[in-house]
Design a protein around this motif. Structure first.
Motif, PDB file in Angstrom:
ATOM      1  N   SER A  80      10.630  58.778  79.876  1.00 58.15           N
ATOM      2  CA  SER A  80       9.260  58.462  79.251  1.00 58.15           C
ATOM      3  C   SER A  80       8.393  59.406  79.879  1.00 58.15           C
ATOM      4  N   ALA A  81       8.469  59.820  81.104  1.00 56.56           N
ATOM      5  CA  ALA A  81       7.401  60.728  81.451  1.00 56.56           C
ATOM      6  C   ALA A  81       7.335  62.142  81.067  1.00 56.56           C
ATOM      7  N   ALA A  82       8.492  62.769  80.411  1.00 56.89           N
ATOM      8  CA  ALA A  82       8.869  63.923  80.021  1.00 56.89           C
ATOM      9  C   ALA A  82       8.575  63.986  78.315  1.00 56.89           C
ATOM     10  N   ARG A  83       8.797  62.744  77.742  1.00 58.77           N
ATOM     11  CA  ARG A  83       8.582  62.631  76.312  1.00 58.77           C
ATOM     12  C   ARG A  83       7.400  63.463  75.806  1.00 58.77           C
ATOM     13  N   PRO A  84       6.228  63.137  76.144  1.00 58.97           N
ATOM     14  CA  PRO A  84       5.044  63.474  75.725  1.00 58.97           C
ATOM     15  C   PRO A  84       4.764  65.126  76.119  1.00 58.97           C
ATOM     16  N   VAL A  85       5.323  65.368  77.029  1.00 61.18           N
ATOM     17  CA  VAL A  85       5.212  66.812  77.556  1.00 61.18           C
ATOM     18  C   VAL A  85       5.693  67.674  76.512  1.00 61.18           C
ATOM     19  N   LEU A  86       7.075  67.317  76.075  1.00 59.51           N
ATOM     20  CA  LEU A  86       7.903  68.021  75.331  1.00 59.51           C
ATOM     21  C   LEU A  86       7.496  67.808  73.732  1.00 59.51           C
ATOM     22  N   ALA A  87       7.044  66.550  73.380  1.00 65.61           N
ATOM     23  CA  ALA A  87       6.853  66.426  72.041  1.00 65.61           C
ATOM     24  C   ALA A  87       5.307  67.287  71.766  1.00 65.61           C
ATOM     25  N   ALA A  88       4.629  67.393  72.505  1.00 63.44           N
ATOM     26  CA  ALA A  88       3.324  68.152  72.518  1.00 63.44           C
ATOM     27  C   ALA A  88       3.723  69.625  71.897  1.00 63.44           C
ATOM     28  N   ARG A  89       4.868  70.247  72.391  1.00 64.10           N
ATOM     29  CA  ARG A  89       5.110  71.592  72.108  1.00 64.10           C
ATOM     30  C   ARG A  89       6.246  71.798  71.304  1.00 64.10           C
ATOM     31  N   ALA A  90       6.956  70.650  70.710  1.00 63.36           N
ATOM     32  CA  ALA A  90       8.190  70.754  69.765  1.00 63.36           C
ATOM     33  C   ALA A  90       7.778  71.247  68.525  1.00 63.36           C
ATOM     34  N   PRO A 157       8.300  55.991  65.521  1.00 56.95           N
ATOM     35  CA  PRO A 157       6.955  55.772  64.836  1.00 56.95           C
ATOM     36  C   PRO A 157       5.591  56.084  65.739  1.00 56.95           C
ATOM     37  N   ARG A 158       5.642  56.104  66.895  1.00 52.61           N
ATOM     38  CA  ARG A 158       4.544  56.403  67.654  1.00 52.61           C
ATOM     39  C   ARG A 158       4.180  57.862  67.389  1.00 52.61           C
ATOM     40  N   LEU A 159       5.452  58.842  67.598  1.00 53.59           N
ATOM     41  CA  LEU A 159       5.289  60.057  67.659  1.00 53.59           C
ATOM     42  C   LEU A 159       5.066  60.675  66.164  1.00 53.59           C
ATOM     43  N   ARG A 160       5.204  59.721  65.063  1.00 55.66           N
ATOM     44  CA  ARG A 160       4.851  60.503  63.657  1.00 55.66           C
ATOM     45  C   ARG A 160       3.295  60.064  63.772  1.00 55.66           C
ATOM     46  N   ARG A 161       2.734  59.118  64.461  1.00 55.77           N
ATOM     47  CA  ARG A 161       1.452  59.002  64.303  1.00 55.77           C
ATOM     48  C   ARG A 161       0.529  59.813  65.202  1.00 55.77           C
ATOM     49  N   GLU A 162       1.426  60.225  66.497  1.00 61.34           N
ATOM     50  CA  GLU A 162       0.550  61.146  67.171  1.00 61.34           C
ATOM     51  C   GLU A 162       0.665  62.586  67.053  1.00 61.34           C
TER      52      GLU A 162
END
Length: 191
Positions: A80-90, A157-162
């Motif tokens: 959970s701590a890594a997901r937003p860091v990686l998703a922001a750059r994917a 779903p959250r990633l698709r919104r963000e």
């Protein structure tokens, strides 16, 4: 999202690829295949996370940030701590959404094989006794059961919104995986 949209081959060659899915779905296997196909480095997130005796490494998030900031990579989308860091750059998220019984069977086979063979995993760790599935709420099989709906109901779903512009490829089984990889390989050959 209709299946035909899920299996589209990316128009641009992705340089930063995340592979999501339940424990045992085949994230690392697919990540390695994608890294080879796309000629990108693969970093196994479990190797960054687990220290000796299964203790999380204190530098885990620093390592994840360094990975995310690098120009090209393929890795698993977990922790959970890594997901937003990686998703922001994917550039691309590939979601392995296999039927639950398939993922469960794969995880059980893998866990039993690792335990019986005493396979050494990250930083010298080995799977604990199989009886721990009954006593340890964090045992990988119990964890998978508890979180079996998290990608479908919450994370994707959250990633698709963000990140509405981030392509998400949802693969519902091995045939989808093979068909998508073949399309990706064909598209790369034409470029």
């Amino acid at each position: 999202m209709p299946a035909s949209d899920d299996l589209r081959v990316p128009v641009a060659r992705p340089r930063r690829v995340l592979v999501a899915g339940l424990s045992g779905a085949g994230k690392t296997t697919l990540a390695r295949r994608l890294a080879t196909l796309l000629d990108l480095p693969h970093t196994e997130l479990d190797a960054l996370h687990h220290g000796a005796s299964w203790v999380p490494r204190p530098q885990f998030l620093d390592d994840v940030r360094a990975l995310a900031d690098s120009p090209a990579w393929v890795t698993e989308w977990q922790y959970s701590a890594a997901r937003p860091v990686l998703a922001a750059r994917a550039d691309l998220l590939v979601w392995l959404d296999h039927p639950y019984p398939v993922a469960l069977a794969r995880l059980v086979r893998r866990t039993v094989r690792r335990r019986v063979r005493r396979e050494v995993l990250w930083n010298g760790n080995v799977e604990g006794p199989l009886r721990e599935v009954l006593t340890d709420p964090e045992h990988v099989v119990r964890y998978q059961w508890t979180h079996r709906r998290k990608y479908r109901d919450d994370l994707v779903p959250r990633l698709r919104r963000e990140r509405p512009g981030l392509p998400v490829v949802r693969l519902g089984g091995d045939r989808d995986v093979e068909r998508w990889l073949a399309g990706l390989a064909s598209g790369l050959e034409r470029r």
